[in-house]
Design an enzyme around this catalytic site. Structure first.
Site, PDB file in Angstrom:
ATOM      1  N   ASP A  50      17.596 106.211 115.619  1.00  0.00           N
ATOM      2  CA  ASP A  50      16.074 106.040 115.653  1.00  0.00           C
ATOM      3  C   ASP A  50      15.641 104.835 114.886  1.00  0.00           C
ATOM      4  O   ASP A  50      14.560 104.931 114.393  1.00  0.00           O
ATOM      5  CB  ASP A  50      15.265 107.010 115.746  1.00  0.00           C
ATOM      6  CG  ASP A  50      15.824 107.939 116.654  1.00  0.00           C
ATOM      7  OD1 ASP A  50      16.659 108.233 117.330  1.00  0.00           O
ATOM      8  OD2 ASP A  50      15.206 109.359 116.709  1.00  0.00           O
TER       9      ASP A  50
ATOM     10  N   LYS B 150      16.707 109.768 123.997  1.00  0.00           N
ATOM     11  CA  LYS B 150      16.451 111.159 123.850  1.00  0.00           C
ATOM     12  C   LYS B 150      15.352 111.443 123.996  1.00  0.00           C
ATOM     13  O   LYS B 150      14.240 110.711 123.528  1.00  0.00           O
ATOM     14  CB  LYS B 150      17.178 111.651 122.537  1.00  0.00           C
ATOM     15  CG  LYS B 150      16.793 111.102 121.330  1.00  0.00           C
ATOM     16  CD  LYS B 150      17.503 111.570 120.137  1.00  0.00           C
ATOM     17  CE  LYS B 150      17.059 110.939 119.041  1.00  0.00           C
ATOM     18  NZ  LYS B 150      15.816 111.219 118.562  1.00  0.00           N
TER      19      LYS B 150
ATOM     20  N   CYS C 104      15.427 113.234 112.147  1.00  0.00           N
ATOM     21  CA  CYS C 104      16.420 113.168 113.254  1.00  0.00           C
ATOM     22  C   CYS C 104      17.745 112.831 112.622  1.00  0.00           C
ATOM     23  O   CYS C 104      18.817 113.132 113.128  1.00  0.00           O
ATOM     24  CB  CYS C 104      16.087 111.708 114.199  1.00  0.00           C
ATOM     25  SG  CYS C 104      14.464 112.424 115.217  1.00  0.00           S
TER      26      CYS C 104
END
Ligand SMILES: [Zn+2]
Length: 200
Positions: A9, A104, A150
């Site tokens: 990310d 995602k 994450c």
């Protein structure tokens, strides 16, 4: 021994000035680029993930309802909405050595890269787990954002799937100091090796 790199990310919304900007996020992008320039040959797969949410609805309760404040634990301000600049990779991350892209979070909270799906190429639509199995990946290195969400979830999932995991502590950035320190401790206890990217 086959090795994968997870780049979690590294997106505009998670770096300085973004909807959920994390201090040190732009540095993670630049430093990961420098790391890849010298180390990409060590990896059979370089997998980058993006949080990628639906513009409509609250993505399964992940976005705070209009008119309510996010708690920054379970609910968040809108971020990484599909097709917006905030959802794009940070421009400081050179994608030329990235061999697989994962999206995602479409319509649901998805912290771990294991909750995502490969997009494009021969593995289009495959799960991360299936790709790692198929390629015989036993070792996974993890960098990215955010340490306490994450990155943490992806590391714990990789360990649960039986991989040996290293977290490069100089190539991650977290939402808050305390929760990031706690997350690193938790990852270490779970079996991850916490190490600087230039340690070897
Ligand atoms: Zn999200």
């Amino acid at each position: 021994m086959s090795r994968a790199l997870f780049i979690i990310d590294v997106q505009n919304d998670f770096t300085e000035g973004g909807a959920l900007g994390v201090d040190g996020g732009a540095a993670v992008a630049a430093d990961t680029t420098r790391y890849l320039e010298r180390a990409f040959g060590d990896y059979d797969v370089v997998m980058a993930s993006r949080d990628w949410h639906d513009p409509e609805g609250d993505n399964g309760g992940h976005f705070a309802q209009a008119g309510t404040d996010p708690d920054y634990v379970v609910t968040w301000p809108p971020h990484c909405v599909a097709g917006t600049a905030g959802a794009e990779y940070h421009p400081g991350l050179d994608l030329s050595h990235v061999t697989m892209h994962v999206k995602k979070g479409q319509g649901e909270p998805a912290y771990s890269i294991y909750d995502g799906e490969v997009e494009g190429g021969a593995s289009d639509g495959a799960t991360v787990s299936a790709v790692l199995e198929e390629r015989g990946i036993t070792e996974v290195d993890v960098v990215g954002i955010a340490t306490d969400y994450c990155v943490r979830a992806s590391v714990l999932d990789a360990i649960e799937h039986g991989r040996h995991v290293r977290v490069f502590t100089d190539l991650v950035a977290g939402v808050a100091r305390e929760s990031s320190d706690a997350a690193l401790l938790e990852m270490g206890h779970a079996g991850a090796v916490l190490v600087a990217s230039d340690a070897d």
